[in-house]
Design an enzyme around this catalytic site. Sequence first.
Site, PDB file in Angstrom:
ATOM      1  N   HIS A  39      20.570 -31.667  17.852  1.00 27.22           N
ATOM      2  CA  HIS A  39      19.991 -33.128  18.264  1.00 27.22           C
ATOM      3  C   HIS A  39      20.889 -33.918  19.011  1.00 27.22           C
ATOM      4  CE1 HIS A  39      17.009 -32.345  14.668  1.00 27.22           C
ATOM      5  NE2 HIS A  39      17.877 -31.544  14.054  1.00 27.22           N
ATOM      6  N   TYR A  40      19.953 -34.862  19.450  1.00 34.04           N
ATOM      7  CA  TYR A  40      20.844 -36.134  19.616  1.00 34.04           C
ATOM      8  C   TYR A  40      20.287 -37.148  18.830  1.00 34.04           C
ATOM      9  CZ  TYR A  40      17.142 -37.684  23.332  1.00 34.04           C
ATOM     10  OH  TYR A  40      15.803 -37.937  23.770  1.00 34.04           O
ATOM     11  N   THR A  41      20.838 -38.343  18.393  1.00 29.83           N
ATOM     12  CA  THR A  41      20.466 -39.129  17.602  1.00 29.83           C
ATOM     13  C   THR A  41      19.481 -40.284  18.055  1.00 29.83           C
ATOM     14  OG1 THR A  41      22.335 -40.672  18.366  1.00 29.83           O
ATOM     15  CG2 THR A  41      22.770 -39.255  16.338  1.00 29.83           C
ATOM     16  N   GLU A  46      23.592 -33.640  14.311  1.00 33.72           N
ATOM     17  CA  GLU A  46      23.018 -34.705  15.113  1.00 33.72           C
ATOM     18  C   GLU A  46      24.292 -35.269  16.250  1.00 33.72           C
ATOM     19  OE1 GLU A  46      20.388 -36.433  15.742  1.00 33.72           O
ATOM     20  OE2 GLU A  46      19.085 -36.063  14.162  1.00 33.72           O
ATOM     21  N   HIS A  97      16.381 -29.354  18.998  1.00 34.64           N
ATOM     22  CA  HIS A  97      15.210 -29.755  18.379  1.00 34.64           C
ATOM     23  C   HIS A  97      13.884 -29.658  19.210  1.00 34.64           C
ATOM     24  CE1 HIS A  97      13.689 -33.232  15.722  1.00 34.64           C
ATOM     25  NE2 HIS A  97      13.049 -32.156  15.406  1.00 34.64           N
ATOM     26  N   ASP A 142      14.974 -33.694  22.373  1.00 39.83           N
ATOM     27  CA  ASP A 142      16.584 -33.702  22.063  1.00 39.83           C
ATOM     28  C   ASP A 142      17.113 -32.212  21.872  1.00 39.83           C
ATOM     29  OD1 ASP A 142      14.867 -34.026  19.711  1.00 39.83           O
ATOM     30  OD2 ASP A 142      17.034 -34.132  18.636  1.00 39.83           O
TER      31      ASP A 142
HETATM   32 ZN   LIG Z   1      16.203 -34.357  16.817  1.00 35.96          ZN
END
Ligand SMILES: [Zn+2]
Length: 238
Positions: free
Chosen positions: A26-28, A91, A133, A143
Amino acid sequence: MKMEWVASPNFNDRIKFDKPTMIVMHYTGMKTAEEAIHRLADPTSKVSAHYVIAESGSLFHLVEENMRAWHAGKSYWRGCHDVNSASIGIEICNPGHEFGYVDFSPQQMETVIWLSKKIIAQYEIQPWNIVGHSDVAPLRKFDPGERFGWEDLAHQGIGFWPARTSPKNIKASSENLSELLEKIGYDPAAIQQKQQAVINAFCRRFLPEHFVNFASDVDVRMRAQLVADWIIKATTHS
Ligand SMILES: [Zn+2]
C-alpha cells in the site's frame, strides 16, 4: 534492520488461514509518516497494517504477523474474499494521488526489499500472491500506484515480471481480456461491473510506463496474455 514497535489495537484472529499466503503493498496516502502511524494505531480508525515504512526507510511494526490486520477492506484475489486473513499488509509512506504522488525513496525501497524477502522466505509466499492494494480492490483503490517499482522488486525475487516480447512474436490472443484478467487473479465481479477500473489497476502494476499516456488495447491485451501465461505456467509447476 532496526524495527520500532508501535502497537495497534486494530486486528483480530486470522479466519481460516493459520499463516499468511499473500503480501499486499500500500501507500499511506497521508502527508507525513507520523500522521499515518497515528491513524493506523488509533482504535477509532479501525484500520491498521502489519508494517509501515517511512520515507527515511525506517521500519515500524504495528501488528503481529500471525494476526489479521485491517488494511485491505472489501477485496478479492484468486478466489479469496478475505484478503486480510490471507495477507501481510505493508504501508509505504507516500502522500499518494490525493496529496501529491511522489517517487518512493531508495531508502524506502531498500526496506521494502529487506522486509519482503524475510516474509517470503518465512511463509513461502508465491510470486503471484504479492500484490498491490489496487489489484485486490480495483474499484476503490489506486495504491501503491504506477510509481511503485514492481519491475525492480521482481529482479530481487519479489513478485514477478514477465520479460517483454517483441509484438511480432506474440500471436494475437483470441482470448477475451476479461478472461485474462480473471486468470491473473482480478475479481470477476469487479471486471463485470467496471472493466476499465480493473484495466487501470493492471496497467499501474504491469504497464506503468504506459499508464500516464493510457495504454492501447493491443498493449494491454498483449501484456495481459504474457502475465496470465506466466502465472498459469508457474502455478501448474508448483
Ligand atoms: Zn491501501
